[in-house]
Write a protein that holds these residues in place. Structure first.
Motif, short mmCIF file in Angstrom:
data_model
loop_
_atom_site.label_atom_id
_atom_site.label_comp_id
_atom_site.label_asym_id
_atom_site.label_seq_id
_atom_site.Cartn_x
_atom_site.Cartn_y
_atom_site.Cartn_z
N ALA A 81 22.70 27.08 39.62
CA ALA A 81 21.72 27.98 39.79
C ALA A 81 21.48 28.68 38.44
CB ALA A 81 21.77 28.81 41.38
N ALA A 82 20.99 29.54 38.24
CA ALA A 82 20.39 29.69 36.55
C ALA A 82 21.08 31.00 37.19
CB ALA A 82 19.24 30.21 36.29
N ALA A 83 20.99 31.91 38.70
CA ALA A 83 21.51 32.93 38.85
C ALA A 83 22.72 32.78 38.88
CB ALA A 83 21.05 33.53 40.29
N ASP A 84 23.52 31.75 39.23
CA ASP A 84 25.43 32.34 38.53
C ASP A 84 25.53 31.86 37.67
OD1 ASP A 84 25.05 31.92 41.37
OD2 ASP A 84 25.51 29.39 41.64
N LEU A 85 25.03 32.24 36.32
CA LEU A 85 25.46 31.38 35.04
C LEU A 85 26.44 32.68 34.71
CD1 LEU A 85 22.66 29.01 33.43
CD2 LEU A 85 25.20 28.81 34.22
N PRO A 86 25.94 33.71 34.64
CA PRO A 86 26.02 35.46 33.86
C PRO A 86 27.73 35.71 34.58
CG PRO A 86 23.40 35.65 34.45
CD PRO A 86 24.22 34.11 35.63
N PHE A 87 27.81 35.05 36.49
CA PHE A 87 29.27 34.66 36.48
C PHE A 87 30.26 34.23 36.14
CE2 PHE A 87 32.72 33.19 39.16
CZ PHE A 87 33.05 34.26 39.82
N PHE A 88 30.16 32.76 35.53
CA PHE A 88 30.71 31.56 35.01
C PHE A 88 30.82 32.31 33.35
CE2 PHE A 88 28.01 29.11 37.84
CZ PHE A 88 29.01 28.51 38.48
N LEU A 89 29.93 32.80 32.51
CA LEU A 89 30.12 33.03 31.23
C LEU A 89 30.79 34.56 31.37
CD1 LEU A 89 26.50 32.09 29.74
CD2 LEU A 89 28.72 30.76 30.52
N SER A 90 30.39 35.32 32.24
CA SER A 90 31.61 36.34 32.30
C SER A 90 33.04 36.71 32.53
CB SER A 90 30.86 37.52 33.27
OG SER A 90 29.49 38.22 32.12
N LEU A 91 33.18 35.40 33.28
CA LEU A 91 34.26 34.74 33.58
C LEU A 91 35.64 34.49 32.03
CD1 LEU A 91 36.86 34.07 35.78
CD2 LEU A 91 35.46 32.06 36.59
N LEU A 92 34.56 33.56 31.48
CA LEU A 92 35.18 32.53 30.46
C LEU A 92 36.25 33.87 29.97
CD1 LEU A 92 32.62 29.63 29.71
CD2 LEU A 92 35.02 29.47 30.82
N GLU A 93 34.86 35.08 29.28
CA GLU A 93 35.16 35.41 28.90
C GLU A 93 36.57 36.79 29.03
OE1 GLU A 93 31.61 37.07 26.00
OE2 GLU A 93 31.26 37.69 27.77
N HIS A 94 36.70 36.54 30.57
CA HIS A 94 37.34 37.96 30.71
C HIS A 94 38.73 37.12 30.92
CE1 HIS A 94 38.94 40.09 34.46
NE2 HIS A 94 39.42 39.11 35.07
N LEU A 95 38.95 35.80 31.45
CA LEU A 95 40.42 35.41 31.45
C LEU A 95 40.76 35.32 29.91
CD1 LEU A 95 38.52 32.16 33.61
CD2 LEU A 95 40.09 34.52 34.55
N ALA A 96 39.79 34.55 28.59
CA ALA A 96 40.49 34.34 28.28
C ALA A 96 41.04 35.62 27.10
CB ALA A 96 39.67 34.20 26.39
N ARG A 162 31.33 35.12 43.98
CA ARG A 162 30.32 34.45 43.83
C ARG A 162 30.63 33.90 45.13
NH1 ARG A 162 30.70 28.85 42.31
NH2 ARG A 162 27.86 27.63 42.54
N ARG A 163 30.18 33.84 46.00
CA ARG A 163 30.65 33.26 47.44
C ARG A 163 31.08 31.34 46.91
NH1 ARG A 163 28.21 30.30 52.07
NH2 ARG A 163 26.08 30.14 50.61
N ASN A 164 31.56 31.16 48.23
CA ASN A 164 31.89 28.94 47.78
C ASN A 164 30.96 28.59 48.32
OD1 ASN A 164 33.05 26.76 47.34
ND2 ASN A 164 34.79 26.98 48.20
N THR A 165 30.01 27.97 48.14
CA THR A 165 28.67 27.65 48.53
C THR A 165 29.43 26.66 49.78
OG1 THR A 165 27.70 26.43 46.67
CG2 THR A 165 27.19 28.72 47.67
N LEU A 166 30.65 25.95 48.89
CA LEU A 166 31.05 24.23 48.77
C LEU A 166 32.48 24.22 50.12
CD1 LEU A 166 30.12 21.65 46.41
CD2 LEU A 166 29.01 22.46 47.93
N SER A 167 32.60 25.57 50.90
CA SER A 167 33.77 25.46 51.02
C SER A 167 33.49 25.82 52.91
CB SER A 167 34.12 26.78 51.67
OG SER A 167 35.46 27.66 52.22
N VAL A 168 34.14 25.40 53.85
CA VAL A 168 34.59 24.87 55.47
C VAL A 168 32.53 25.67 55.69
CG1 VAL A 168 35.15 27.49 56.60
CG2 VAL A 168 35.35 25.76 57.68
N ASP A 169 32.25 27.09 55.47
CA ASP A 169 30.65 26.95 56.31
C ASP A 169 29.52 26.40 55.70
OD1 ASP A 169 31.32 29.26 57.46
OD2 ASP A 169 31.59 30.75 55.47
N GLY A 170 29.48 25.67 54.62
CA GLY A 170 29.03 24.64 53.78
C GLY A 170 29.06 23.38 54.10
N TRP A 171 30.39 22.77 54.78
CA TRP A 171 30.20 21.57 55.02
C TRP A 171 29.37 20.54 55.69
CZ3 TRP A 171 36.11 22.14 54.88
CH2 TRP A 171 36.96 23.27 54.07
#
Length: 343
Positions: A81-96, A162-171
């Motif tokens: 999802a395009a709306a999730d991309l800022p989360f992913f990119l910010s996380l990479l910078e944070h971890l580094a 970011r909510r885990n959409t592939l956890s038990v609630d989504g199975w």
């Protein structure tokens, strides 16, 4: 972010391959002129050559050779999802910034990490040296346990969630989409999944320590130089969830042999290395078998859905659900954390 030894010094820029053959993770093709125009916003030098990367299943990835080095171009396909991309990119910078080696987004002259190319959201990343290990040994598993704990600790103060959409609630939704044809893959599979899903929905823990998890730390998402980890990649399932659930995903991904038998020596190495950096509580150890069952079911379900959704002749081969069916059966017989290698 896949390592490769390809290089080129020829001009004009050229395509080193076209996406063809099974297994190619290139869904969107790019013309040379289109790519050169996109790179005009970056300070990456002259484009010399580029090639599609024949691994991964979620996005289209290209290795770029420019006069200033190698970079990875990712085009985000429909499953991200395009709306999730800022989360992913910010996380990479944070971890580094906290010492974890992972790809870093390259920004345009205007400071943008995200763009649009060939009708898709796109980003360019730094290139990591190394290769992924197809047959991990005990040392590799220990390194993964240590790196996973390092990632979990580094992410504790990450401000986004970011909510885990592939956890038990989504199975159950995944199950219902494949239920009617499940038994064509494995006899009795639909009933097995239904019984397991009902059990996990009733028993799934909610009170364990949470934070950023990778969610998909399989061997092809960890780069090594010899036995030393040189980087973690592909954070596109990263989310906020129980940290021990991430451990369970790694036990499933790293500690089973090709015949689907669990290697307790590898499991012990992974868990002890993790616990040297982030100790597990008694409660986390107690529910580890349940979390491993959940992780096995999650990948069984997504593989089952992909098995039916991938059209004949597609460039990407769907992964076999049977592997995680066997792993689920193992976890169902586990009595406690000792069966995974720790007391």
């Amino acid at each position: 972010c896949r390592a490769t030894s390809e290089s080129s010094t020829k001009r004009p820029a050229r395509r080193l391959n076209k996406p063809s053959g099974r297994g190619m993770a290139v869904y969107t093709d790019i013309a040379v002129e289109e790519l050169q125009g996109y790179l005009g916003d970056y300070d990456l030098g002259e484009l010399l050559a580029y090639k599609g990367i024949a691994e991964g299943v979620e996005n289209s990835n290209y290795l770029l050779h420019t006069s200033r080095g190698n970079f990875i171009l990712t085009l985000y396909e429909k499953r991200v999802a395009a709306a999730d991309l800022p989360f992913f990119l910010s996380l990479l910078e944070h971890l580094a910034a906290r010492g974890l080696t992972c790809p870093q987004p390259i920004k345009t002259r205007q400071g943008a990490a995200l763009g649009r190319l060939a009708g898709r959201p796109a980003a360019i990343f730094s290139f990591l040296d190394g290769m992924w290990i197809r047959r991990p040994n005990v040392d590799h598993c220990g390194g993964v346990g240590w790196a996973l704990a390092q990632m979990h600790l580094a992410g504790l103060d990450f401000p986004l969630q970011r909510r885990n959409t592939l956890s038990v609630d989504g199975w159950r939704t995944l199950y219902e989409s494949a239920q009617g044809r499940a038994d064509t893959v494995i006899a009795g599979l639909a009933e097995t999944i239904e019984t397991e899903l009902s059990h996990l929905e009733k028993s799934w823990p909610r009170e364990l320590p949470q934070g950023v998890i990778h969610g998909d730390l399989f061997p092809d998402n960890v780069f090594f130089l010899d036995t030393r980890i040189s980087g973690l990649i592909d954070f596109y399932f990263a989310c906020t969830d129980m940290l021990t659930y991430d451990v369970a995903i790694c036990l499933n991904a790293w500690c089973f042999e090709p015949d689907h038998s669990y290697n307790v020596t590898k499991g012990r190495a992974l868990l002890l290395a993790y616990m040297r950096k982030r100790p597990l509580s008694d409660r986390e150890k107690a529910v580890l078998p349940l979390l491993c069952r959940g992780a096995a079911l999650r990948f069984l379900l997504t593989r089952l859905v992909d098995w039916f959704a991938t059209p004949p002749g597609a460039l990407v081969r769907p992964k076999d659900p049977f592997e995680y069916y066997r792993k689920l059966r193992f976890h169902q017989m586990v009595a406690g954390a000792r069966d995974y290698g720790i007391d």
